[in-house]
Scaffold this motif. Sequence first.
Motif, PDB file in Angstrom:
ATOM      1  N   ILE A 109      11.413  81.789 153.099  1.00 42.41           N
ATOM      2  CA  ILE A 109      12.839  81.606 152.834  1.00 42.41           C
ATOM      3  C   ILE A 109      13.275  82.652 151.801  1.00 42.41           C
ATOM      4  N   HIS A 111      15.237  82.867 149.415  1.00 35.11           N
ATOM      5  CA  HIS A 111      15.338  82.504 147.998  1.00 35.11           C
ATOM      6  C   HIS A 111      13.988  82.135 147.392  1.00 35.11           C
ATOM      7  N   ASP A 130      24.393  84.217 151.588  1.00 38.54           N
ATOM      8  CA  ASP A 130      23.879  82.858 151.622  1.00 38.54           C
ATOM      9  C   ASP A 130      24.236  82.174 150.321  1.00 38.54           C
ATOM     10  N   HIS A 132      23.047  79.749 148.669  1.00 41.51           N
ATOM     11  CA  HIS A 132      22.006  79.330 147.721  1.00 41.51           C
ATOM     12  C   HIS A 132      21.368  80.475 146.946  1.00 41.51           C
ATOM     13  N   SER A 348      12.615  73.565 152.267  1.00 37.59           N
ATOM     14  CA  SER A 348      13.900  74.199 151.928  1.00 37.59           C
ATOM     15  C   SER A 348      13.826  75.025 150.651  1.00 37.59           C
ATOM     16  N   CYS A 349      14.806  75.910 150.459  1.00 34.99           N
ATOM     17  CA  CYS A 349      14.811  76.766 149.280  1.00 34.99           C
ATOM     18  C   CYS A 349      14.979  75.970 147.994  1.00 34.99           C
ATOM     19  N   CYS A 413      16.027  71.976 157.125  1.00 35.00           N
ATOM     20  CA  CYS A 413      17.099  71.997 156.125  1.00 35.00           C
ATOM     21  C   CYS A 413      18.436  72.135 156.825  1.00 35.00           C
ATOM     22  N   LEU A 414      18.493  72.963 157.851  1.00 33.17           N
ATOM     23  CA  LEU A 414      19.740  73.071 158.613  1.00 33.17           C
ATOM     24  C   LEU A 414      19.532  73.069 160.112  1.00 33.17           C
ATOM     25  N   ASN A 432      19.103  70.449 150.206  1.00 28.62           N
ATOM     26  CA  ASN A 432      20.225  70.425 149.261  1.00 28.62           C
ATOM     27  C   ASN A 432      21.548  69.917 149.825  1.00 28.62           C
ATOM     28  N   ARG A 438      24.043  68.033 159.355  1.00 31.44           N
ATOM     29  CA  ARG A 438      23.333  69.155 158.751  1.00 31.44           C
ATOM     30  C   ARG A 438      21.912  69.292 159.314  1.00 31.44           C
TER      31      ARG A 438
END
Lengths: 470, 212
Positions: A109, A111, A130, A132, A348-349, A413-414, A432, A438
């Motif tokens: 990812i 991030h 992005d 984030h 996820s990030c 995450c998405l 997040n 989502r």
Amino acid sequence: MQTLYDKLWSQHVVHAESDDSDSMTLIYIDRHLVHEVTSPQAFESLKLAGRKPWRLNSILAVADHNVPTTDRSHGIHDPISRLQVDTLDQNCDELGITEFKMNDVRQGIVHVIGPEQGATLPGMTVVCGDSHTSTHGAFGCLAFGIGTSEVEHVLATQCLLMKKSKTMQISVEGDLGWGITAKDIALAIIGEIGTAGGTGYAIEFSGSAIRALSMEGRMTLCNMAIEAGARAGMVAVDDITINYIKGRPFAPQGELWDKAVVYWRTLHSDADAIFDRTVTLDAEQIKPQVTWGTSPEMVTAIDGTVPDPSHIADEGKRHDIEQALNYMGLRPNTPIRQIMLDKIFIGSCTNSRIEDLRAAAQIVNGKHIAANIKQALVVPGSGLVKKQAEQEGLDQIFLSAGFEWREPGCSMCLAMNDDRLAAGERCASTSNRNFEGRQGPGGRTHLVSPAMAAAAAIAGHFVDVREMNQ
Amino acid sequence: MNKFHTFTGLVAPLDRANVDTDAIIPKQFLKSIKRSGFGQNLFDEWRYLDHGEPGMDPSKRELNPEFVLNKPRYQGAEILLARANFGCGSSREHAPWSLQDYGFRVIIAPSFADIFFNNCFKIGLLPIILDTGTVDYLFDAVKTIDDYQLTVDLQNQAVITPKNKVFNFDVDAFRKHCLLNGLDEIGLTLQHAEKIKQFEQKRRNEQPWLFA
Ligand code: SF4
């Protein structure tokens, strides 16, 4: 008497239309991170206009949103996802941009890999298409998300036109209790100030509880700054920052390192700096947090209950809560602990770094996921996080507990790849965003920390992770 | 970017706070590598009863008759009236692209999420902030009066009702100038190319590790 944000801002001003602090200013960008979803249109227009990237070595690219987290030896089967990843590869190859391709161990990812590689350094301006991107502010840099037009703008000019934000200091003082993490701080803050509370501000997180956090924790916190409405979140540089960066591939070495460190140590707010807004939280009061609704501000502590809209006086608020409970399939006044789960997502990030995986593994070690849990995923944030976790034996702990151990990426995450919730399924997720759909159309997301997600996997419903401290 | 001219357009009310970018354009549609064609999937999960995937023919899908944009009286709307914190969530420019592609030229709300607000200007979609009281007034008006139209005059920074009530709004002078003249921001920035080069050189001398 400058705030950290003021220092970072003034270091990057190329041109200001006027002395008025509210005017549009041309800001220089040091690091440009690129992923496959928000870049193709930018590369295309750049080419159409006959322009070239201004400074190639400011760019680092990686595909993360669309990549499969299962066996990658056969490539990506969804043709539209594949096209997007192929387009990024092509653009990077053509222009000579450094990219970690899907089968590179450094892929992950965006991030997670920026900091991991030392490509994110204190004092930088860091942008990415992005939201984030705020994550990188953990390193005492100014990092924020941009849209595709701005991605093109940075490619073409190495600059962005922007207005200075107001500053907010969120100070968390005291010691966190056992089992309480940066994720709980982030959710508690959003519960306090709301998802629009930070709109127009750059947030600096400070106080003894923040200084005690690891870099992983600080990244989790800054990652969620955008969920509080702030484009940027940041933490001052200290020994923890500097120790984390030392020796990473893109970090300076030798004499340059020493010179850099001297400068980095100036990256904190002056003692008498004045913020436009200050919020203070008591770390000792923060309990494990669980969201119950469709916005991160719809959050409560593990010993709380789902709110009862009939007790809400404000008509708009009542309506929002009713809508959220309807979507989430929850009845008013249900204790959070009684919410039964179908799936667990650790990744996820926000929460896919080594420390997150360790925290979750510690809880599941020697136990097994509950019978009602249909699927429990662990998706490391990068190939290197995965490798490190495997060296520590974390993969085995997860696998014997009934979790799936995946390849790195954004994943559920998405849900742009194959990992997703079916309609009506309920998930404890370390990501997040709990927006409608989502994690898959009709899917229901509850945001929690990795330790809380792990504990919920074992119990089959939410439990207070602190009770596992035996 | 097209020049922004004064126009009078039909208003559609979207009466929900915190409308996020996932709701504006669900992620399965972000897989496109094009800039256009997102309008048919604007608010996809609210607008259609079936689940949408890229490549589906919208004329063969079942519309949700309850969703405001599907009501006959709001067909052809060019102004979207919204609630607080509109556009929160992701930085995806696909969100403003889809609103614009659908036919919206202006969005009025009491507040917007930062990145979304910023992205709108880049493509010539005008986000207007009016105070909550005014937005409440407009929601009342648009719900009770058929074919409710507003005039948006960017030059004079005014939203004008059919009864000639005028609501003024703030807009950054530079952004206004770009919108009114349809200017390309990259071209404008490149007029400062020399300054950027000088800045870069100075930075390279002072913090050489950034350029390794
Ligand atoms: S992990 Fe989730 S929030 Fe983070 S960059 Fe990927 S999709 Fe966005």
